[in-house]
Design a protein around this motif. Sequence first.
Motif, short mmCIF file in Angstrom:
data_model
loop_
_atom_site.label_atom_id
_atom_site.label_comp_id
_atom_site.label_asym_id
_atom_site.label_seq_id
_atom_site.Cartn_x
_atom_site.Cartn_y
_atom_site.Cartn_z
N TRP A 92 4.92 73.31 -80.37
CA TRP A 92 4.58 72.04 -80.06
C TRP A 92 4.40 71.98 -78.49
CZ3 TRP A 92 1.68 68.49 -82.29
CH2 TRP A 92 1.80 67.19 -81.85
N GLY A 149 0.98 67.78 -78.68
CA GLY A 149 -0.51 67.82 -78.86
C GLY A 149 -1.74 68.02 -78.00
N GLU A 182 -2.67 72.33 -81.20
CA GLU A 182 -1.64 72.61 -81.91
C GLU A 182 -1.79 72.25 -83.53
OE1 GLU A 182 0.94 71.26 -78.27
OE2 GLU A 182 -1.01 70.78 -79.51
N GLU A 183 -2.50 71.14 -83.78
CA GLU A 183 -2.76 70.83 -85.07
C GLU A 183 -3.68 71.70 -85.88
OE1 GLU A 183 -4.22 66.66 -85.63
OE2 GLU A 183 -2.32 65.79 -85.19
N ASN A 184 -4.82 72.12 -85.22
CA ASN A 184 -5.91 73.18 -85.39
C ASN A 184 -5.16 74.46 -85.74
OD1 ASN A 184 -7.97 71.40 -85.87
ND2 ASN A 184 -8.78 71.80 -83.84
N LYS A 242 -3.05 74.50 -89.02
CA LYS A 242 -3.86 74.44 -90.04
C LYS A 242 -4.43 75.99 -90.16
CE LYS A 242 -7.86 72.22 -92.05
NZ LYS A 242 -9.06 70.96 -92.16
N PHE A 257 7.37 71.52 -83.75
CA PHE A 257 6.07 70.52 -84.29
C PHE A 257 6.74 69.48 -85.05
CE2 PHE A 257 2.17 69.65 -85.80
CZ PHE A 257 1.37 70.34 -85.60
N GLN A 271 4.17 65.24 -89.21
CA GLN A 271 2.81 65.72 -89.08
C GLN A 271 2.53 67.24 -89.62
OE1 GLN A 271 2.24 65.04 -84.82
NE2 GLN A 271 -0.05 65.82 -84.90
N ALA A 272 3.54 67.95 -89.43
CA ALA A 272 3.32 69.54 -90.15
C ALA A 272 3.20 69.52 -91.59
CB ALA A 272 4.50 70.47 -89.44
N ILE A 275 -0.23 68.26 -92.72
CA ILE A 275 -1.30 69.47 -92.39
C ILE A 275 -1.20 70.62 -93.58
CG2 ILE A 275 -1.97 71.40 -90.83
CD1 ILE A 275 -1.15 69.17 -88.41
#
Length: 183
Positions: free
Chosen positions: A85, A88, A92-94, A97, A127, A131-132, A135
């Motif tokens: 992390w 963001g 990191e989100e992509n 995923k 992370f 949020q993790a 996802i």
Amino acid sequence: MKTIHLIQGDITTQKVDAIVNAANTSLLGGGGVDGAIHRKGGAEILEQCQEIRAKQGGCSVGEAVMTTAGQLPAEYVIHTVGPIWQDGQAHEENLLKNAYQNSLKLAEQQHFNSIAFPNISTGVYRFPKVQAAAIAVETVRDFLKQSTHTQEIYFVCFDKENFQIYQHLLEQTQSHDIQVLGL
């Protein structure tokens, strides 16, 4: 019926086709889930990880590779690398995923019926847990809608905090086509 199982416990004790290891890019073991899998699974996992390193130089963030599970009750270990992390600012989100999607794709290609996930990137990689989990749940649900072979997904939360986060998310997102157990 396709099923999501929610468990508070130790991923190294799960008797499934494959458990997912929250690995680092070196694939040589580390702390947390990664260390536990290598310790309990034995030398065979490390040997196969070293072979993968020799062929391709490790495992990139968001990618996944597979080894035997050694002495674990699962048949295989899918090693994936979640992102560290960085507030963001580094996609990191992509990347997280992708770690789930690539693990699931590997399970489907191998015709695995069941796969168990830890909470990827939420330990030392920091992370944000909610949020993790969002996802993870969304990615798994989308995958199950189109999977042919993989029918059972296990979210194995080591601690009570993550278990409660997943419990809340799964309760909110129940659907008629996927059964959720463990709520």
